[in-house]
Design a protein around this motif. Sequence first.
Motif, PDB file in Angstrom:
ATOM      1  N   LEU A 107       3.556   5.799  -5.528  1.00  0.00           N
ATOM      2  CA  LEU A 107       3.391   5.927  -6.988  1.00  0.00           C
ATOM      3  C   LEU A 107       2.318   6.961  -7.331  1.00  0.00           C
ATOM      4  O   LEU A 107       2.474   7.760  -8.256  1.00  0.00           O
ATOM      5  N   CYS A 108       1.210   6.900  -6.550  1.00  0.00           N
ATOM      6  CA  CYS A 108       0.120   7.863  -6.797  1.00  0.00           C
ATOM      7  C   CYS A 108       0.618   9.297  -6.600  1.00  0.00           C
ATOM      8  O   CYS A 108       0.307  10.198  -7.398  1.00  0.00           O
ATOM      9  N   LEU A 160       0.826  -1.218   0.000  1.00  0.00           N
ATOM     10  CA  LEU A 160       0.000   0.000   0.000  1.00  0.00           C
ATOM     11  C   LEU A 160       0.855   1.262   0.000  1.00  0.00           C
ATOM     12  O   LEU A 160       0.553   2.240  -0.691  1.00  0.00           O
ATOM     13  N   ILE A 171       2.241   1.769  -3.413  1.00  0.00           N
ATOM     14  CA  ILE A 171       1.191   2.248  -4.326  1.00  0.00           C
ATOM     15  C   ILE A 171       0.883   3.716  -4.053  1.00  0.00           C
ATOM     16  O   ILE A 171       0.749   4.525  -4.978  1.00  0.00           O
ATOM     17  N   TRP A 215       2.789  10.272  -9.422  1.00  0.00           N
ATOM     18  CA  TRP A 215       1.974  10.510 -10.623  1.00  0.00           C
ATOM     19  C   TRP A 215       1.353  11.910 -10.595  1.00  0.00           C
ATOM     20  O   TRP A 215       1.381  12.657 -11.568  1.00  0.00           O
ATOM     21  N   LEU A 216       0.779  12.232  -9.421  1.00  0.00           N
ATOM     22  CA  LEU A 216       0.134  13.543  -9.310  1.00  0.00           C
ATOM     23  C   LEU A 216       1.143  14.674  -9.431  1.00  0.00           C
ATOM     24  O   LEU A 216       0.892  15.686 -10.079  1.00  0.00           O
ATOM     25  N   LYS A 266       4.093  33.509 -15.753  1.00  0.00           N
ATOM     26  CA  LYS A 266       3.396  32.244 -15.501  1.00  0.00           C
ATOM     27  C   LYS A 266       3.974  31.659 -14.211  1.00  0.00           C
ATOM     28  O   LYS A 266       4.700  30.671 -14.243  1.00  0.00           O
ATOM     29  N   GLN A 289      -1.773  23.202 -16.369  1.00  0.00           N
ATOM     30  CA  GLN A 289      -2.789  23.246 -17.393  1.00  0.00           C
ATOM     31  C   GLN A 289      -4.007  24.013 -16.898  1.00  0.00           C
ATOM     32  O   GLN A 289      -4.621  24.787 -17.597  1.00  0.00           O
ATOM     33  N   GLU A 290      -4.377  23.778 -15.651  1.00  0.00           N
ATOM     34  CA  GLU A 290      -5.540  24.473 -15.110  1.00  0.00           C
ATOM     35  C   GLU A 290      -5.261  25.960 -14.973  1.00  0.00           C
ATOM     36  O   GLU A 290      -6.164  26.771 -15.036  1.00  0.00           O
ATOM     37  N   GLY A 347       3.912  14.567 -11.044  1.00  0.00           N
ATOM     38  CA  GLY A 347       4.399  14.621 -12.436  1.00  0.00           C
ATOM     39  C   GLY A 347       3.333  15.076 -13.399  1.00  0.00           C
ATOM     40  O   GLY A 347       3.616  15.439 -14.516  1.00  0.00           O
ATOM     41  N   SER A 348       2.083  15.051 -12.963  1.00  0.00           N
ATOM     42  CA  SER A 348       0.996  15.433 -13.860  1.00  0.00           C
ATOM     43  C   SER A 348       1.025  16.925 -14.141  1.00  0.00           C
ATOM     44  O   SER A 348       1.224  17.730 -13.232  1.00  0.00           O
ATOM     45  N   PRO A 349       0.812  17.306 -15.370  1.00  0.00           N
ATOM     46  CA  PRO A 349       0.809  18.730 -15.699  1.00  0.00           C
ATOM     47  C   PRO A 349      -0.514  19.394 -15.368  1.00  0.00           C
ATOM     48  O   PRO A 349      -0.776  20.487 -15.786  1.00  0.00           O
ATOM     49  N   ARG A 350      -1.361  18.735 -14.599  1.00  0.00           N
ATOM     50  CA  ARG A 350      -2.701  19.262 -14.363  1.00  0.00           C
ATOM     51  C   ARG A 350      -2.680  20.670 -13.777  1.00  0.00           C
ATOM     52  O   ARG A 350      -3.437  21.533 -14.196  1.00  0.00           O
TER      53      ARG A 350
END
Lengths: 346, 133
Positions: free
Chosen positions: A16-17, A10, A13, A20-21, A220, A29-30, A23-26
């Motif tokens: 990793l989550c 766990l 995992i 992931w978050l 930015k 982007q937002e 590394g996410s370009p979210r």
Amino acid sequence: MNNWRAWAGLLAISGLCVLWLLGSPRQEQEATLSETRLLMGTLVSITTWGHTEDESTRVMELAFAEIDRVEAMMSRFLPASAVTHLNNAPRGEKISALPTELLQLIRQGLEIGQMSKGAFDIGLAPLSDLWGFSREPPPEAPPPASDLQHWLTLRANLPDAAIEITPDHQLRLANAAVGLDLGGIAKGYAVDRAMETLLANGVTNALINAGGDMRLAGSKGDKPWHIGLRDPRQPNGVVAVMDIHKARAISTSGDYERFFLANGVRYHHILDPKTAAPARSGLISVTVQATDSMTADALSTSLFVLGEQEGLKLLQRFPDCEALLIREDGSMVQTSGFIATRSRSP
Amino acid sequence: MRLLTLLARTTTPGDRVTMALSGMAIVGLMLSTRGDPGQRGVIYRDNRPLMTLTLNQDQKKEVSGKLGAVTIQVEQGRIRLVEYNSPRLIGTRTGWIQEVGQISACVPCGILIKVEGARPKQPPTVEFDAVSQ
């Protein structure tokens, strides 16, 4: 149950989550939002950073409306505009009840015209019509030499105040050689008005791009606005990169935007009032950085017509304005304060 | 097979349920953060929406531009503007667009196409914020 294994699994995992978050370009982007409209005969984009979508959308709408309002007043191609009304009036007749804002912009245009010794001219509508660069389909050959000569003759008879603003705020166009064409100044003015609308409504990080004429505010976050300067001879190439993280306006005038080739000669849309022909000053591109878009817009045209030596002299009279010039042979010269992180010859 | 045998030997059913649930959670998370490409092309004339075309259905439509008819083509999830007989052909040169946020326009026609839909979580790679020209 092997508890240690389950918990280790766990944990892995969850790790990793998180990765992931992260590394996410979210997030970026937002934060970056953009909207494009067809205005002033070109594509106008507004980009904001770090504002909510609702807030950004609402304020962008106000900014686009402001550009629309300026265009409706100052375009010479819209039948109901104040400029069209002026251009349709009999020459020599005083026109009254003009918007104060329009008169103010005309005054500023006349002032830059004087400072540039006539290289910048807001009265060239009849000459522009002769060349027809704004026509569809665009021209494929120069106008007859006799037409150009006729225009030059008429122009030679103009009084000093070819465009006269009277003390009681009326305006008079002297003869048929003169007609208002605010193309070299009104686009920049509209961009300024739109930026002021954004700022007044709390949008502090923004980029407005009106067909390559732009104004920037803020940044930015920890990144600057990343702006390319088009290679005059390679439509998809850039010759310089401008990383800007403060309030700045950028305008470029070049011989490649609207042009045609006839008998191996390039005829472009930046006209020299002294010759009634496209300016041949030894420059193929001029980019000006200034504090406001109207000045950048007018100066890039002025410097293009004047050429390197006279152009740079004129530039010195405008504080906080910088320029990058590209000569016909592709070599470049830039003033010391011009913001460009990388540049190469085209 | 060896891995499965090893897993069966070294884990309890409870471990395996935990692992399966975690795997599903990861896939769900990835899907929710990455998003999907654009699904529709919205055609504007003079900045007002004229029609919407879904990009999952190949089709050709003709719209009335300021200077005459303009053809819009959708094919294989992409959309493009087949310009009227304009000598500059700027809109036509833009070619196919398919990512949300991409734009193609015929300025003299007053026609603009935007790909719209769920905003991609993975933004398209853009070298510059803008190009001065």
